[in-house]
Motif scaffolding. Structure first.
Motif, PDB file in Angstrom:
ATOM      1  N   HIS A 129     -38.167  48.700 -61.829  1.00 35.49           N
ATOM      2  CA  HIS A 129     -38.242  48.382 -63.494  1.00 35.49           C
ATOM      3  C   HIS A 129     -39.529  48.271 -63.954  1.00 35.49           C
ATOM      4  O   HIS A 129     -39.851  48.076 -65.193  1.00 35.49           O
ATOM      5  CB  HIS A 129     -37.250  47.112 -63.747  1.00 35.49           C
ATOM      6  CG  HIS A 129     -35.742  47.708 -63.576  1.00 35.49           C
ATOM      7  ND1 HIS A 129     -35.279  48.294 -64.421  1.00 35.49           N
ATOM      8  CD2 HIS A 129     -34.892  47.356 -62.559  1.00 35.49           C
ATOM      9  CE1 HIS A 129     -34.005  48.593 -64.239  1.00 35.49           C
ATOM     10  NE2 HIS A 129     -34.040  47.938 -62.842  1.00 35.49           N
ATOM     11  N   ARG A 156     -45.706  51.578 -70.265  1.00 35.04           N
ATOM     12  CA  ARG A 156     -45.227  52.205 -69.291  1.00 35.04           C
ATOM     13  C   ARG A 156     -46.469  52.372 -68.099  1.00 35.04           C
ATOM     14  O   ARG A 156     -47.626  52.157 -68.594  1.00 35.04           O
ATOM     15  CB  ARG A 156     -44.947  53.684 -69.546  1.00 35.04           C
ATOM     16  CG  ARG A 156     -43.947  53.761 -70.544  1.00 35.04           C
ATOM     17  CD  ARG A 156     -42.743  53.598 -70.198  1.00 35.04           C
ATOM     18  NE  ARG A 156     -41.621  53.873 -70.999  1.00 35.04           N
ATOM     19  CZ  ARG A 156     -40.808  52.521 -71.407  1.00 35.04           C
ATOM     20  NH1 ARG A 156     -40.961  51.567 -70.840  1.00 35.04           N
ATOM     21  NH2 ARG A 156     -39.855  53.016 -72.295  1.00 35.04           N
ATOM     22  N   GLU A 175     -41.804  51.769 -62.382  1.00 32.70           N
ATOM     23  CA  GLU A 175     -41.044  52.741 -62.895  1.00 32.70           C
ATOM     24  C   GLU A 175     -40.997  53.925 -61.927  1.00 32.70           C
ATOM     25  O   GLU A 175     -41.310  54.966 -62.143  1.00 32.70           O
ATOM     26  CB  GLU A 175     -41.502  53.143 -64.224  1.00 32.70           C
ATOM     27  CG  GLU A 175     -41.364  52.335 -65.213  1.00 32.70           C
ATOM     28  CD  GLU A 175     -41.690  52.754 -66.921  1.00 32.70           C
ATOM     29  OE1 GLU A 175     -42.305  53.849 -66.963  1.00 32.70           O
ATOM     30  OE2 GLU A 175     -41.221  51.801 -67.581  1.00 32.70           O
TER      31      GLU A 175
END
Length: 194
Positions: free
Chosen positions: A155, A15, A158
């Motif tokens: 994507h 992430r 994020e």
């Protein structure tokens, strides 16, 4: 859901978050007041997300490293031009995009795109993963810039629709429209490559 996303699209499971602490303006002000070490906090906060964006736009970690470093250098030199009423990420993102565009323009035609190999167990898995990454990266790089930006920001960085809209200076509805079209084009390109 993440497992499906990684399998289908080969997106990294790591992430990338951009802190929303709101003290960017304070770091900028301190830096402008002579505390140049404050810029280190800004670099720490945004280095990973900007590098991720640059890799996805350029297809090369080496070029992405250069573009990211150049973006930070230019941002530092132009800190007095930053408007604290705006989000710092949107400002430095535009600087990074310009650096990426310059790198792509200056790139020699036909220079190969490097692929980031995943560590998996068998040589066949390594080859399959590398090929999938190459196809996805090539498809993303083949998108027009307007579509590539929204795909990368949504994507890989994020970002929310509103954050993307602010970074690009466009309404959220345009972000959603571009994202839909970009996904459709990627699907067509990737399904045609099987």
């Amino acid at each position: 859901m993440s497992e499906v996303r990684d399998t289908v699209t080969n997106f990294s499971s790591g992430r990338v978050y951009v802190s929303q602490d709101g003290d960017d303006a304070a770091f900028v002000r301190r830096c402008l007041d002579g505390d140049t070490a404050s810029f280190g906090h800004i670099v720490d906060r945004y280095q990973r997300v900007l590098f991720t964006v640059a890799v996805r736009m350029l297809g090369s970690e080496d070029e992405a490293t250069d573009a990211t470093q150049n973006a930070f250098i230019k941002a530092y030199r132009k800190l007095d031009g930053f408007d604290p009423a705006q989000r710092f990420f949107g400002w430095i993102y535009r600087i990074l995009v310009n650096e990426c565009l310059n790198a792509r323009r200056d790139r020699r035609w036909g220079e190969p795109i490097t692929a980031e190999l995943a560590t998996v167990e068998s040589p066949a898995d390594v080859l399959e993963s590398a090929e999938r990454r190459r196809r996805v990266q090539s498809a993303i790089l083949a998108l027009p810039l307007d579509y590539r930006e929204v795909i990368v920001l949504r994507h890989f960085a994020e970002q929310s629709y509103d954050e993307i809209a602010e970074a690009l200076g466009i309404p959220s509805r345009i972000v959603k429209s571009r994202l839909y079209t970009a996904r459709q084009r990627l699907a067509q390109m990737l399904l045609g490559c099987k």
